[in-house]
Design a protein around this motif. Structure first.
Motif, PDB file in Angstrom:
ATOM      1  N   GLU A  98      51.581  42.371  34.978  1.00 26.62           N
ATOM      2  CA  GLU A  98      51.753  40.914  35.035  1.00 26.62           C
ATOM      3  C   GLU A  98      53.223  40.515  35.104  1.00 26.62           C
ATOM      4  O   GLU A  98      53.592  39.542  35.769  1.00 26.62           O
ATOM      5  CB  GLU A  98      51.073  40.243  33.833  1.00 26.62           C
ATOM      6  N   ILE A 101      54.559  41.465  38.781  1.00 27.28           N
ATOM      7  CA  ILE A 101      54.000  40.585  39.810  1.00 27.28           C
ATOM      8  C   ILE A 101      54.707  39.235  39.797  1.00 27.28           C
ATOM      9  O   ILE A 101      55.079  38.703  40.848  1.00 27.28           O
ATOM     10  CB  ILE A 101      52.479  40.409  39.615  1.00 27.28           C
ATOM     11  N   LEU A 108      49.286  37.431  38.296  1.00 26.17           N
ATOM     12  CA  LEU A 108      48.097  38.200  37.956  1.00 26.17           C
ATOM     13  C   LEU A 108      47.058  37.186  37.515  1.00 26.17           C
ATOM     14  O   LEU A 108      47.287  36.415  36.591  1.00 26.17           O
ATOM     15  CB  LEU A 108      48.395  39.212  36.851  1.00 26.17           C
ATOM     16  N   ARG A 151      40.036  40.551  38.315  1.00 26.27           N
ATOM     17  CA  ARG A 151      41.366  40.001  38.548  1.00 26.27           C
ATOM     18  C   ARG A 151      41.814  40.276  39.978  1.00 26.27           C
ATOM     19  O   ARG A 151      41.253  41.117  40.670  1.00 26.27           O
ATOM     20  CB  ARG A 151      42.405  40.618  37.590  1.00 26.27           C
ATOM     21  N   ALA A 153      45.856  39.914  42.336  1.00 20.89           N
ATOM     22  CA  ALA A 153      47.227  39.416  42.383  1.00 20.89           C
ATOM     23  C   ALA A 153      47.279  38.350  43.465  1.00 20.89           C
ATOM     24  O   ALA A 153      46.841  38.593  44.590  1.00 20.89           O
ATOM     25  CB  ALA A 153      48.210  40.535  42.692  1.00 20.89           C
ATOM     26  N   VAL A 166      43.966  44.800  42.618  1.00 21.80           N
ATOM     27  CA  VAL A 166      44.723  45.362  41.496  1.00 21.80           C
ATOM     28  C   VAL A 166      43.846  46.374  40.762  1.00 21.80           C
ATOM     29  O   VAL A 166      42.619  46.303  40.845  1.00 21.80           O
ATOM     30  CB  VAL A 166      45.205  44.261  40.517  1.00 21.80           C
TER      31      VAL A 166
END
Length: 260
Positions: A98, A101, A108, A151, A153, A166
């Protein structure tokens, strides 16, 4: 120790890297610097030379009871982790994805990410509202494909927002390394009747922000995050879908997306 999740994300890129060294040990070193954050078993210290030291799994405010200590400097992290805690999940936590990114103008994002006609449709909502349900409905009724059930990105590049795979997968166990331009971000609410409402301005910003995974104790990360969320809210369709857990929600959202 990899269970197959990480191997799909191996890259040959060497232009920008951060080295992480793991020390598997029962001896977790003590803290250094100033305590800047503590919550839910997580303690964060910051040293004079801007090294961030993070303890995970602290009990009774005793940092030496933690299962992992991450000391992150500018180009390298050194991780102390107990043997029984070492595995893919804790490796991912130690990688602090996180943080990296958001440094690269991305987020994230907690969501279900599906592919529809070569575009990414992103479902986000608090836990238990129905992200997985709506994603499955699209896969069953609109020939969509689940790319990640937990999740993605969100990355801004040249004015285009992309959803990227991810190495997280949650309960879906689906995490495909695939990057697609984002069609829309859909915020879900449960309702007796399915309706759609396009969001703009602060309403759009707030719904995106709810899904972001960011280190709130890091002021630089927060500033970058807010800038990125603002840019997304101003340029990407964000839709509030009050939905039922059936195909009517798919049809009403599909119609709204075609009208964008």
């Amino acid at each position: 120790m990899d269970d197959g999740i990480l191997e799909n994300y191996v890259s040959d890129a060497t232009d920008d890297f951060h080295k992480i060294t793991f020390c598997i040990t029962e001896d977790i070193p003590g803290p250094e610097g100033e305590l800047i954050f503590s919550d839910d078993g997580k303690f964060i210290y910051l040293t004079d030379d801007s090294c961030e030291i993070r303890y995970e799994g602290v009990t009774n405010s005793e940092v030496l009871t933690s299962y992992m200590r991450i000391a992150r400097g500018t180009n390298e992290s050194f991780v102390h982790i107990r043997p029984l805690s070492f595995g893919t999940k804790t490796i991912l936590r130690a990688m602090e994805i996180e943080h990296f990114i958001v440094k690269n103008y991305g987020l994230l994002f907690h969501c279900a990410y599906v592919e529809v006609d070569g575009k990414a449709l992103i479902f986000t909502a608090p836990s238990g509202i129905g992200k997985s349900t709506q994603a499955k409905l699209w896969c069953d009724n609109k020939d969509a494909a689940l790319i990640n059930g937990d999740r993605c990105a969100l990355m801004l590049k040249d004015g285009i927002l992309y959803a990227c795979g991810v190495p997280y997968c949650g309960s879906s166990r689906v995490n495909i390394n695939k990057t697609l331009p984002v069609w829309a971000i859909v915020y879900l609410e449960q309702a007796p009747v399915s309706t759609v409402n396009p969001l703009v301005g602060i309403s759009s910003f707030k719904r995106i922000m709810e899904g972001v995974c960011v280190n709130t104790w890091n002021s630089s990360d927060m500033s970058l995050c807010i800038n990125t969320v603002t840019a997304i809210a101003e340029n990407i369709p964000v839709i509030n879908l009050s939905c039922t857990p059936d195909v009517t929600a798919v049809e009403i959202l599909s119609k709204a997306l075609k009208e964008l």
